[in-house]
Design an enzyme around this catalytic site. Sequence first.
Site, PDB file in Angstrom:
ATOM      1  N   ARG A 127       0.833  -1.201   0.000  1.00  0.00           N
ATOM      2  CA  ARG A 127       0.000   0.000   0.000  1.00  0.00           C
ATOM      3  C   ARG A 127       0.872   1.258   0.000  1.00  0.00           C
ATOM      4  O   ARG A 127       1.911   1.310   0.659  1.00  0.00           O
ATOM      5  CB  ARG A 127      -0.954   0.003   1.193  1.00  0.00           C
ATOM      6  CG  ARG A 127      -1.882  -1.193   1.214  1.00  0.00           C
ATOM      7  CD  ARG A 127      -2.979  -1.058   2.246  1.00  0.00           C
ATOM      8  NE  ARG A 127      -3.942  -0.020   1.876  1.00  0.00           N
ATOM      9  CZ  ARG A 127      -5.024   0.274   2.594  1.00  0.00           C
ATOM     10  NH1 ARG A 127      -5.252  -0.377   3.731  1.00  0.00           N
ATOM     11  NH2 ARG A 127      -5.854   1.206   2.204  1.00  0.00           N
ATOM     12  N   SER A 176      -6.911  10.162   0.467  1.00  0.00           N
ATOM     13  CA  SER A 176      -7.160  11.323   1.323  1.00  0.00           C
ATOM     14  C   SER A 176      -6.584  11.109   2.723  1.00  0.00           C
ATOM     15  O   SER A 176      -6.452  12.071   3.492  1.00  0.00           O
ATOM     16  CB  SER A 176      -8.665  11.585   1.432  1.00  0.00           C
ATOM     17  OG  SER A 176      -9.314  10.535   2.145  1.00  0.00           O
ATOM     18  N   GLU A 321     -15.329   3.746  -0.690  1.00  0.00           N
ATOM     19  CA  GLU A 321     -15.431   2.538   0.134  1.00  0.00           C
ATOM     20  C   GLU A 321     -16.743   1.795  -0.085  1.00  0.00           C
ATOM     21  O   GLU A 321     -16.858   0.613   0.250  1.00  0.00           O
ATOM     22  CB  GLU A 321     -15.279   2.900   1.611  1.00  0.00           C
ATOM     23  CG  GLU A 321     -16.400   3.749   2.179  1.00  0.00           C
ATOM     24  CD  GLU A 321     -16.027   4.363   3.516  1.00  0.00           C
ATOM     25  OE1 GLU A 321     -16.775   4.156   4.485  1.00  0.00           O
ATOM     26  OE2 GLU A 321     -14.997   5.056   3.585  1.00  0.00           O
TER      27      GLU A 321
END
Length: 432
Positions: A127, A176, A321
């Site tokens: 990630r 974000s 999401e």
Amino acid sequence: MTSPQSAAAWAAPATRDPVHGTVRVPGSKSLTNRYLVLAAVAAGPTTLHRPLVSRDTLLMVGALRQLGVTLDRGDDSTWVLTPPARLRGGGDVDCGLAGTVMRFVPPVAALAEGPVRFDGDAAARTRPVAQLVGALRDLGVVVDAGGDDDPRLPFTVAGSGSVTGGRVVIDASASSQFVSALLLAGARYDRGLTLVHRGEALPSRPHIDMTLQALATVGVVVHEDAQDTWHVEPGPVQGVEVTIEPDLSSAAPFLAVAAATGGRVTVPDWPASTTQAGDAMRELLSRMGAAVTLGPAGLTVTGPPRGELRGLDHDLGDVGELTPVVAALCALASSPSRLRGVAHLRGHETDRLAALETELGRIGADVTQTHDGLVVRPGRLRAATLQTYHDHRMAMAACLLGALVPGTRVVDVATTGKTFPGFAETWAGLVG
């Protein structure tokens, strides 16, 4: 794309009848972890009522304990956190697969006295964190991250007890969370923080709004001086008492199954006003043909007759999401759908766009990736064993599909414990 996990497959309950019921969902992960981070830098104790107790929030608690924060969990309906006089270093933080831990805690660890090492699950090492590492270095924080061209976990933040602060420019178009991470710690930096985003459009802006609201609650002053520019004034962070809202994104599959089966499901305590991305389910389900009402009992969704759910053309950039559950619902609709604005999902727990293309295709939908999303054309759905890629949202989406496709099995449904412990039992109680 990561290899699917080999955990045992769960027989997802299916129904030919409309689903009816009331479902209470646990507290918001996003809110719980923001207030946990703020508790670590507060001037006094913080009390959280109805916090989410899940893998991600317990990983955050573990991280804060490494920094010297103490927690009184009581019966887990109320947590009281007390920060130390000075944050301590010298510990190791297990991030698991929690983006909030691997991104929110390092700017706080820079305030600790001594090094703090961060690592996590194998998938977490893929990630992105480069923008955060670069921003901390620009602020004078020493970060040992190995591959400097594209730093990933594991890395070590060499805390010196203070951070000067000042102006820093980042590209947060991948997440974000890079913005929220720096804003949450900025008030404790000597000169505060001026944060500028330069790059492609910021995704998931409601999460930044959530961060700003949480900062205001604890007395931190933030000015948005221009587009994508925030100035955090230096000063103390207040210890507060907060009741955590239900996790509206975790409610999404329960509302979706009502819409898909022509049923009726109510989620109590739905807030009248919120910064949670999950609140967008109200608009999305309405556009697909469901009736949505918010009243004293909570949010109630009543689906159209089974088979009459409409497809959707929508930009989900601010509410990414929700994409797995919404994409699964689109596979159950009567017409094609196009989901846009979610290219950043390729860097989530897994490459969610590739995972959705694979798994929705496996069960019979015709799914094509675009540069920033998915086109979903319903097909003749068939029973399949659906992989979840250690991703709680993928598992919830798979359960939704299983409710309408008898014989569907879900690999590692327990991964839902990341945000909803006991999800499978709650789901079976409603659908079964």
